[in-house]
Design a protein around this motif. Structure first.
Motif, short mmCIF file in Angstrom:
data_model
loop_
_atom_site.label_atom_id
_atom_site.label_comp_id
_atom_site.label_asym_id
_atom_site.label_seq_id
_atom_site.Cartn_x
_atom_site.Cartn_y
_atom_site.Cartn_z
N TYR A 90 90.48 -31.21 -8.17
CA TYR A 90 90.54 -30.46 -8.37
C TYR A 90 90.82 -29.15 -7.78
CZ TYR A 90 87.13 -31.81 -12.18
OH TYR A 90 87.02 -32.11 -13.34
N SER A 91 91.02 -28.73 -7.72
CA SER A 91 92.01 -27.33 -7.63
C SER A 91 92.04 -26.08 -7.05
CB SER A 91 93.70 -27.49 -7.67
OG SER A 91 94.17 -27.03 -8.91
N TYR A 92 92.70 -25.41 -6.61
CA TYR A 92 93.39 -23.31 -6.48
C TYR A 92 94.11 -23.41 -7.84
CZ TYR A 92 89.33 -23.69 -2.46
OH TYR A 92 88.65 -22.72 -2.26
N GLY A 93 94.85 -23.99 -8.23
CA GLY A 93 95.64 -23.39 -8.72
C GLY A 93 96.58 -24.65 -9.31
N GLU A 94 96.95 -24.44 -10.55
CA GLU A 94 97.31 -25.80 -11.99
C GLU A 94 99.14 -25.82 -11.80
OE1 GLU A 94 93.87 -25.40 -10.81
OE2 GLU A 94 94.13 -24.77 -13.65
N ILE A 95 100.09 -26.34 -11.74
CA ILE A 95 101.68 -25.93 -12.40
C ILE A 95 101.99 -27.17 -13.31
CG2 ILE A 95 103.94 -26.21 -10.96
CD1 ILE A 95 102.51 -25.06 -8.39
N SER A 96 102.25 -26.52 -14.49
CA SER A 96 103.03 -27.04 -15.38
C SER A 96 103.48 -26.50 -16.40
CB SER A 96 101.88 -28.45 -16.21
OG SER A 96 101.96 -28.99 -17.15
N PRO A 97 104.15 -27.04 -17.42
CA PRO A 97 104.60 -26.41 -18.67
C PRO A 97 103.51 -26.73 -19.74
CG PRO A 97 106.33 -27.70 -17.75
CD PRO A 97 104.86 -27.79 -17.34
N PHE A 98 102.37 -25.62 -20.44
CA PHE A 98 101.79 -25.95 -21.79
C PHE A 98 101.91 -26.97 -22.33
CE2 PHE A 98 100.61 -20.90 -20.69
CZ PHE A 98 99.08 -21.14 -21.03
N THR A 99 102.80 -26.79 -22.95
CA THR A 99 103.12 -27.99 -23.83
C THR A 99 105.23 -28.99 -23.04
OG1 THR A 99 104.91 -26.84 -25.35
CG2 THR A 99 102.68 -26.73 -25.21
N PRO A 100 105.47 -29.87 -23.37
CA PRO A 100 107.11 -30.22 -22.61
C PRO A 100 107.85 -29.40 -23.62
CG PRO A 100 105.65 -32.09 -24.07
CD PRO A 100 104.67 -30.59 -24.08
N THR A 101 107.82 -28.70 -24.73
CA THR A 101 108.96 -27.31 -24.62
C THR A 101 108.28 -25.95 -24.01
OG1 THR A 101 107.84 -27.02 -26.69
CG2 THR A 101 109.41 -29.22 -27.38
N ALA A 102 107.69 -25.91 -23.25
CA ALA A 102 107.28 -24.88 -22.51
C ALA A 102 108.03 -24.93 -21.07
CB ALA A 102 106.18 -24.09 -22.99
N LYS A 103 107.94 -23.50 -20.94
CA LYS A 103 108.32 -23.26 -19.43
C LYS A 103 107.47 -23.57 -18.02
CE LYS A 103 107.29 -18.12 -18.64
NZ LYS A 103 108.11 -17.06 -18.49
N CYS A 104 107.97 -24.16 -17.38
CA CYS A 104 106.91 -24.50 -16.28
C CYS A 104 106.72 -23.00 -15.77
CB CYS A 104 107.61 -25.06 -14.78
SG CYS A 104 105.82 -25.80 -13.77
N GLU A 105 104.77 -22.67 -15.51
CA GLU A 105 104.47 -21.32 -14.64
C GLU A 105 102.95 -22.51 -13.99
OE1 GLU A 105 103.60 -18.08 -17.05
OE2 GLU A 105 103.93 -19.68 -18.72
N LEU A 106 102.58 -21.36 -13.07
CA LEU A 106 101.12 -21.43 -12.77
C LEU A 106 100.30 -21.58 -13.45
CD1 LEU A 106 99.72 -21.57 -9.79
CD2 LEU A 106 99.21 -19.60 -9.84
N HIS A 107 99.21 -21.77 -13.58
CA HIS A 107 98.00 -21.46 -14.18
C HIS A 107 96.65 -21.80 -13.97
CE1 HIS A 107 100.48 -22.75 -18.25
NE2 HIS A 107 100.71 -23.43 -17.20
N ASN A 108 95.55 -20.84 -14.16
CA ASN A 108 94.51 -21.11 -13.31
C ASN A 108 93.54 -21.84 -14.42
OD1 ASN A 108 95.29 -18.32 -11.13
ND2 ASN A 108 95.12 -20.09 -10.29
N GLN A 109 91.72 -22.77 -13.93
CA GLN A 109 91.35 -22.94 -14.98
C GLN A 109 91.65 -23.82 -15.93
OE1 GLN A 109 88.50 -21.64 -13.51
NE2 GLN A 109 88.21 -19.85 -12.99
N THR A 110 92.64 -24.07 -15.67
CA THR A 110 92.93 -25.03 -16.79
C THR A 110 93.10 -26.71 -16.37
OG1 THR A 110 95.59 -25.79 -16.32
CG2 THR A 110 94.82 -23.88 -17.83
N MET A 111 93.41 -27.79 -17.07
CA MET A 111 92.89 -29.09 -16.47
C MET A 111 94.74 -29.94 -17.02
SD MET A 111 92.84 -32.45 -16.06
CE MET A 111 91.32 -32.64 -16.24
N THR A 112 95.24 -29.63 -15.84
CA THR A 112 96.82 -30.20 -16.21
C THR A 112 96.85 -32.15 -15.94
OG1 THR A 112 97.11 -28.01 -15.18
CG2 THR A 112 98.72 -30.47 -15.00
#
Length: 375
Positions: A345-367
């Motif tokens: 459990y983190s202070y920020g998650e890094i991933s594209p939303f989907t395999p074709t999306a750009k990579c972004e920092l997210h919060n409050q997500t499960m990556t």
């Protein structure tokens, strides 16, 4: 791919036995006391060929379980994949984009297929770190990972690399080879409430005004009795931001508040002129979001997962409380019980939303990031 996992609690004196001595990668997640203690010295001596990377957390994910103040260790021996790491020190949040560029530039590009990044969670602007990395990485190479945690304390986060534990550090793990398949996805599950607003004054990841009003004062009004617990209580009410109706909104969580200038610092950028809206939790949708992230990660893998790295937000853990393992279980129900599961459990998650999306920092997500090797 061969994987060995174990957990260790500080209250126990027994050290697990590790025998995957030719592992190339070891991931270790847990509190500072264990990351800097004798148990990690044994982990290092037991895996002399491995790159060993980890961080402090707001909770450790190990299999179907979620622990606090434990050490979760996952050793991986790949059949046809090479592992290289790069690390850098982060001077302050304004150094974030340069730090990302330094990390990416330090990884050789030939045969690079994926990058997993773990960073300090408080001294960083996570969205700028991601931008810097993506600017320098070869086309088609995605980044996933997360920002280290410190429970709900928000005082100090640490990153472990090959024997040392430090603040202000980011590390990138490069995965190399044509036999590795990687899938990833990130989904939230929060509901908006209150009116749509405009960010009228901000600098980077520091927010001053919404609709010309003090953002901190507005937050306190909406939080009511929760306002006394800021910034930790703000995890229950993240902010979603977007530029146009065509954009996928990203969620931002609070890292700090400043009563003197009435500002709020978020884990990623909150650009001036963008639209924003407060969010609040929906228990069932949080669990469904985790399942959705797992489905996205599996969609391009082309086979069964062997290793799954789950990085979820501390805010989700605080909301779900005793139900927190339900989101991990929902992921495992999708990826199958053949996969070794680790994460934090983190202070920020890094991933594209989907395999074709750009990579972004997210919060409050499960990556969810899943790996498999093909012959």
């Amino acid at each position: 791919m061969q994987i060995q996992q174990s957990t260790f609690q500080a209250a126990h004196n027994d050290h697990p036995a590790w025998n995957l001595t030719d592992a190339q990668l070891v991931l270790a997640f847990g509190p500072e006391s264990l990351l800097s203690g004798e148990v990690m010295k044994k982990v290092r001596s037991s895996h002399p060929k491995a790159q060993i990377v980890g961080c402090t957390t707001a909770g450790e994910i190990h299999g179907l379980r979620v622990f606090d103040d434990s050490l979760s260790v996952t050793a991986v021996r790949f059949d046809n994949t090479q592992i290289l790491t790069a690390e850098t020190q982060i001077k302050n949040a304004s150094d974030s984009i340069d730090a990302g560029q330094r990390l990416a530039a330090a990884l050789p590009s030939l045969d690079l297929v994926h990058v997993l990044v773990i960073s300090d969670g408080l001294k960083i602007n996570g969205s700028e770190l991601v931008k810097g990395m993506c600017d320098r990485l070869p086309p088609g190479v995605a980044v996933t990972g997360g920002l280290a945690g410190d429970g709900a304390r928000f005082q100090k986060t640490l990153v472990y690399v090959n024997g040392t534990v430090q603040e202000g550090r980011a590390v990138a793990i490069g995965f190399y080879g044509k036999h590795l398949r990687v899938g990833y996805g990130s989904v939230g599950g929060w509901d908006p409430f209150g009116p749509e607003r405009v960010i009228t004054r901000s600098v980077g990841n520091v927010l001053y005004e919404l609709d010309g009003e003090s953002a901190l004062a507005l937050y306190k009004r909406y939080l009511g009795t929760y306002s006394a617990g800021l910034p930790a209580s703000g995890l229950r009410f993240p902010l979603t931001v977007w530029a146009t109706a065509a954009d996928m909104p990203v969620v931002r969580t609070i890292l700090a508040v400043n009563e003197n200038d009435q500002s709020m610092t978020f884990a990623g950028d909150v650009p001036q002129g963008m639209k924003a809206r407060l969010m609040r939790a929906n228990f069932d949708r949080l669990v469904d979001g985790a399942s959705g992230a797992a489905k996205n990660s599996q969609s391009v893998l082309g086979g069964a997962s062997e290793l799954a790295i789950l990085i979820s937000c501390v805010g989700r853990k605080l909301i779900l409380q005793q139900r927190v393992e339900e989101e991990v279980e929902s992921v495992c129900a999708v990826i199958g019980n053949q996969a070794a599961v680790t994460g934090f459990y983190s202070y920020g998650e890094i991933s594209p939303f989907t395999p074709t999306a750009k990579c972004e920092l997210h919060n409050q997500t499960m990556t969810v990031t899943v790996f498999s090797e093909i012959s």
